[in-house]
Write a protein that holds these residues in place. Structure first.
Motif, PDB file in Angstrom:
ATOM      1  N   LEU A   1      50.573 -33.512  48.808  1.00 54.48           N
ATOM      2  CA  LEU A   1      49.539 -32.818  49.594  1.00 54.48           C
ATOM      3  C   LEU A   1      49.475 -33.287  51.050  1.00 54.48           C
ATOM      4  O   LEU A   1      48.840 -32.651  51.886  1.00 54.48           O
ATOM      5  CB  LEU A   1      48.161 -33.003  48.941  1.00 54.48           C
ATOM      6  CG  LEU A   1      48.061 -32.451  47.514  1.00 54.48           C
ATOM      7  CD1 LEU A   1      46.762 -32.893  46.866  1.00 54.48           C
ATOM      8  CD2 LEU A   1      48.168 -30.931  47.498  1.00 54.48           C
ATOM      9  N   THR A   2      50.156 -34.393  51.379  1.00 52.21           N
ATOM     10  CA  THR A   2      50.140 -34.880  52.757  1.00 52.21           C
ATOM     11  C   THR A   2      51.363 -34.403  53.540  1.00 52.21           C
ATOM     12  O   THR A   2      51.537 -34.776  54.700  1.00 52.21           O
ATOM     13  CB  THR A   2      50.107 -36.419  52.802  1.00 52.21           C
ATOM     14  OG1 THR A   2      51.364 -36.908  52.312  1.00 52.21           O
ATOM     15  CG2 THR A   2      48.994 -36.982  51.947  1.00 52.21           C
ATOM     16  N   SER A   3      52.204 -33.612  52.902  1.00 61.37           N
ATOM     17  CA  SER A   3      53.434 -33.167  53.558  1.00 61.37           C
ATOM     18  C   SER A   3      53.412 -31.661  53.769  1.00 61.37           C
ATOM     19  O   SER A   3      53.090 -30.902  52.848  1.00 61.37           O
ATOM     20  CB  SER A   3      54.634 -33.560  52.688  1.00 61.37           C
ATOM     21  OG  SER A   3      55.728 -32.722  52.962  1.00 61.37           O
ATOM     22  N   SER A   4      53.777 -31.240  54.975  1.00 58.73           N
ATOM     23  CA  SER A   4      53.806 -29.797  55.259  1.00 58.73           C
ATOM     24  C   SER A   4      54.810 -29.071  54.359  1.00 58.73           C
ATOM     25  O   SER A   4      54.633 -27.912  54.034  1.00 58.73           O
ATOM     26  CB  SER A   4      54.192 -29.554  56.719  1.00 58.73           C
ATOM     27  OG  SER A   4      53.145 -29.943  57.551  1.00 58.73           O
TER      28      SER A   4
ATOM     29  N   GLY B   1      45.738 -27.129  55.121  1.00 58.73           N
ATOM     30  CA  GLY B   1      46.717 -27.987  55.808  1.00 58.73           C
ATOM     31  C   GLY B   1      47.706 -28.627  54.864  1.00 58.73           C
ATOM     32  O   GLY B   1      47.782 -28.219  53.699  1.00 58.73           O
ATOM     33  N   PRO B   2      48.471 -29.624  55.299  1.00 57.45           N
ATOM     34  CA  PRO B   2      48.553 -30.137  56.677  1.00 57.45           C
ATOM     35  C   PRO B   2      49.059 -29.062  57.648  1.00 57.45           C
ATOM     36  O   PRO B   2      49.898 -28.246  57.254  1.00 57.45           O
ATOM     37  CB  PRO B   2      49.578 -31.269  56.576  1.00 57.45           C
ATOM     38  CG  PRO B   2      49.708 -31.581  55.120  1.00 57.45           C
ATOM     39  CD  PRO B   2      49.389 -30.319  54.391  1.00 57.45           C
ATOM     40  N   GLY B   3      48.557 -29.121  58.859  1.00 58.92           N
ATOM     41  CA  GLY B   3      48.856 -28.029  59.779  1.00 58.92           C
ATOM     42  C   GLY B   3      48.295 -26.766  59.173  1.00 58.92           C
ATOM     43  O   GLY B   3      47.136 -26.716  58.813  1.00 58.92           O
TER      44      GLY B   3
END
Lengths: 441, 317
Positions: free
Chosen positions: B174-177, B263-265
């Motif tokens: 979940l922390t990676s685009s 997100g991210p982004g």
């Protein structure tokens, strides 16, 4: 912000405070002088107040004191959550004619929308006719629409740096009284070791250099090509890379966006930029047990910028609904909240810019019982009440919500190392331009 | 003179015809059924039709809610033309398409496989069925919380297991685009498989046992039996599941709002999340309603295509 001089100002106005009577809202020219700041004011009946602070955190005590001083007025307090859903609930309630007399707005862009929607009572005459509140009519404190005042700030919330003094001293570093963002970065780097990070986040550069409307150029266009934004992005990138800022990966995976106090009070970050509302976490030893002293430093300033802006603001805006049938009673209540009632909000970390209390009374209310056990009290006094703090009020709101949302997301990518500082500025310029364009349709 | 009718004939004559035949007979009971239906019809009118029509109308305005009804300004097709040129919405639509294209077939196929297994005489079969159905009825926030812990890149169970099998640097999930959307798909599939399996299990109970027996006698293997008997019989159920999964996946919002906030982004900003953003965060309710209408049109088209495929298949089967 000049809280010390404010008290001098209020002292000079004390005679008027004691003597003047509350004007009817239909005749606002007379100086009320805050006569209803403490004693009984005009109006009667039941008024409904909507605010974001839970009643138990101060509003209930304020209401009890108000009702004691104004027995003809009964107050019903409704708490709404200050998020998208909560604000929509308030907006639809206002539109639907729900009996709301007084309510709070927390985001500047919502102030602009609600002011422009003609849902708010024009308070200009009342404020200008009240020597205790006159200064709030200044654009330095309150966003005005067409020169009219529709809401008043109930809290002065300058940004300050909370510091874990024990860790700072262990690293042989003195508490800074003035520092640049580069010095901040250097100290954060020195403090980072093992699982401890020097800082929770990287400091701001653009707002301190450019002011509250930093995202816009003078002619209202997107301003992310300004070198101050690139400097901020580069600093963010550098602190993410060298690990002197808390890793974004952990912020996302532990959902810490709204819980940065856990990181600071858990001893995982030494420097934490926040405002007085976070004092309630430090005061709450039961929920946030910690054994270090918290000291304070002013915000670091961008290199080469003199007289930098503070990233905090006068906020927590109070308004009276245009449709309120109890406008006299509502104003009596607003005046009390801004005056003698303000002290009840101190445990929630809210300092009214027009509070009649002395600095010592404010400090005592903010830091709770036996503050020496948890705080460097002198540092707090000198940093939080510094006469050199300068806060701004944004005046441009085109696409503000979209720009803020884009900033959060694109900065997330920057901190994750997925884009560079240059890509950050170009993406932000592109997205802000689109947002401003949409708002102008 | 008309021929006399029998009692049976009388019952078959519609009341309007009856009234026409015998105009003297009062139509005193014609409103009674409406009276019984009224509470339901009123509910549908107030809570479905009115909001639906209002939603359609709002799509042609630039309403921001805050300004109330006086702030309703008709802008014609402006929201839709902006939608066509909105690159961010285009990307959100692409993500939604990818999300549907992967999640729906994966959920349906895994559900079918699970149903196949759970249809066999296993020990504790009833308990197993309940366990697999459980994720479907659990609150999405509870589901999200569990997955948030499991997908933690450092301390999560998933990456720990990957480390055991030799993959030292597991994905950031979940922390990676790159991995956030696939992670959401995994959760979506996990949560939906039990439901699909239960529907398939119900369909399995109607399968013609005698045909299987006959096929076995003719020497057909298990794959051949599945191909010739099971799959054609399950096809209408599959179409139903594909359509309903497509609708629910395209509207998927809760998990995204809770786990990634788009997100991210903008890696997990799907069309439904973009609609929420425009409406509830940016107060552009007219534009959000236009996104809603575009999504409705898209899902309606996909549903129509699915029905068409089923009808064609039904005629050929």
């Amino acid at each position: 912000m000049t809280l010390t001089s404010r008290r001098t100002f209020l002292g000079a106005a004390a005679g008027a405070l004691a003597a003047a009577g509350l004007p009817s809202l239909t005749g606002c020219a007379k100086d009320s002088g805050g006569s209803n700041a403490g004693g009984s004011g005009s109006g009667s009946g039941v008024i409904n107040v909507w605010g974001g602070v839970p009643a138990a955190n101060g509003p209930q005590k304020l209401i009890d004191a108000f009702q004691q001083a104004n027995p003809k007025i009964k107050v019903n307090y409704t708490q709404f959550v200050n998020d998208a859903g909560g604000n929509l609930k308030l907006d639809t309630a206002l539109q639907g004619g729900a009996p709301i007399d007084v309510f709070f707005t927390y985001a500047f862009e919502n102030v602009a929308k609600r002011s422009a929607s003609k849902q708010l009572l024009d308070l200009t005459g009342l404020v200008k006719g009240d020597s205790g509140l006159q200064k709030l009519a200044s654009p330095e404190f309150t966003p005005a629409v067409d020169g009219k005042v529709f809401c008043l700030p109930t809290a002065a919330e300058p940004g300050v740096v909370f510091i874990n003094k024990t860790m700072l001293e262990a690293a042989g570093i003195e508490v800074p009284t003035q520092w640049t963002v580069e010095e901040y970065h250097e100290i954060a780097r020195k403090l980072s070791a093992n699982k401890v990070r020097g800082s929770f986040a990287s400091p701001k550069v653009a707002i301190p250099a450019l002011g509250a409307d930093a995202v816009y150029t003078a002619d209202g266009k997107a301003n992310f090509t300004n070198p101050a934004w690139l400097a901020e992005a580069k600093l963010t990138e550098a602190m993410a890379k060298d690990g002197s800022a808390f890793p974004e990966k952990q912020v996302i995976s532990q959902q810490l966006q709204a819980y940065s106090q856990n990181v600071f009070l858990g001893g995982q970050a030494v420097l934490w930029t926040t405002a007085a509302f976070s004092l309630r976490y430090v005061n709450n030893a039961e929920q946030y047990p910690h054994d270090f002293i918290t000291t304070f430093a002013p915000l670091p300033t961008p290199v080469g910028v003199k007289d930098a802006w503070n990233t905090g603001a006068y906020d927590n805006f109070i308004s009276i609904a245009q449709k309120s049938k109890k406008q006299d009673a509502a104003w009596t209540f607003v005046r009390f909240w801004l005056g003698d009632g303000a002290k009840f909000l101190l445990p929630a970390g809210k300092v009214s810019p027009t509070s009649p209390d002395t600095t010592d009374q404010l400090v005592s209310g903010l830091l709770g019982a036996e503050p020496e056990k948890r705080y460097d009290v002198e540092a707090f006094k000198s940093v939080y009440f510094s006469p050199s703090i300068k806060m701004g009020v944004p005046k441009v709101f085109a696409g503000a919500a979209e720009i803020a949302s884009a900033q959060t997301k694109v900065t997330q990518q920057l901190r994750l190392g997925q884009i560079t500082a240059e890509q950050w500025t170009s993406t932000m310029q592109q997205q802000a331009t689109a947002a401003i364009g949409k708002s102008g349709r | 003179m008309s021929a006399p009718t029998t009692a049976r004939d009388e019952r078959l004559v519609p009341s309007s015809t009856e009234a026409a035949v015998n105009p003297a007979r009062p139509r005193r009971h014609s409103w009674v059924p409406l009276l019984f239906l009224a509470p339901n019809l009123l509910g549908v009118l107030i809570f479905t039709l009115v909001p639906l029509v209002a939603g359609v109308l709002v799509a042609f305005t630039d309403w921001d809610v805050v300004s109330g009804l006086p702030g309703l300004r008709w802008v014609g097709l402006e929201n839709f033309s902006e939608l066509l040129g909105d690159a961010a919405f285009g990307r959100a639509l692409g993500r939604t398409g990818f999300y549907i294209a992967v999640s729906v077939p994966a959920t349906v196929l895994l559900g079918l496989a699970l149903a196949n297994v759970l249809n066999k005489p296993l020990p504790g079969r009833a308990a197993l069925r309940a366990i697999f159905f459980l994720p479907y009825v659990v609150n999405p926030i509870a589901v999200g919380t569990v997955w948030l812990i499991m997908l933690n890149p450092d301390s999560g169970l998933v990456n720990k297991v990957l480390r055991v099998v030799g993959l030292e640097n597991g994905p950031g999930w979940l922390t990676s685009s790159s991995w956030a959307l696939p992670a959401l798909m995994v959760i979506q599939v996990w949560a939906g498989v039990g439901y699909v399996a239960v529907i398939y299990l119900a369909a399995y109970q109607d399968l013609p046992v005698d045909l299987y027996d006959a096929a076995k006698v003719d020497g057909a293997g298990s794959w051949r039996r599945f191909q010739a008997i099971t799959w054609p019989a399950l096809f209408p159920t599959t179409v139903f599941l594909v359509i309903t999964s497509m609708i629910s996946t395209s509207q998927g919002f809760g998990l995204i709002a809770f786990l990634t906030q788009g997100g991210p982004g903008e890696a997990t900003t799907t069309a439904s999340f973009a609609m929420y953003q425009n409406g509830f965060l940016y107060y552009r309710f007219g534009y959000a309603a236009a996104i809603g209408m575009a999504m409705f049109a898209l899902v309606l088209t996909l549903t129509a295509v699915s029905w068409r495929v089923q009808r064609g298949r039904g005629m050929n089967a």
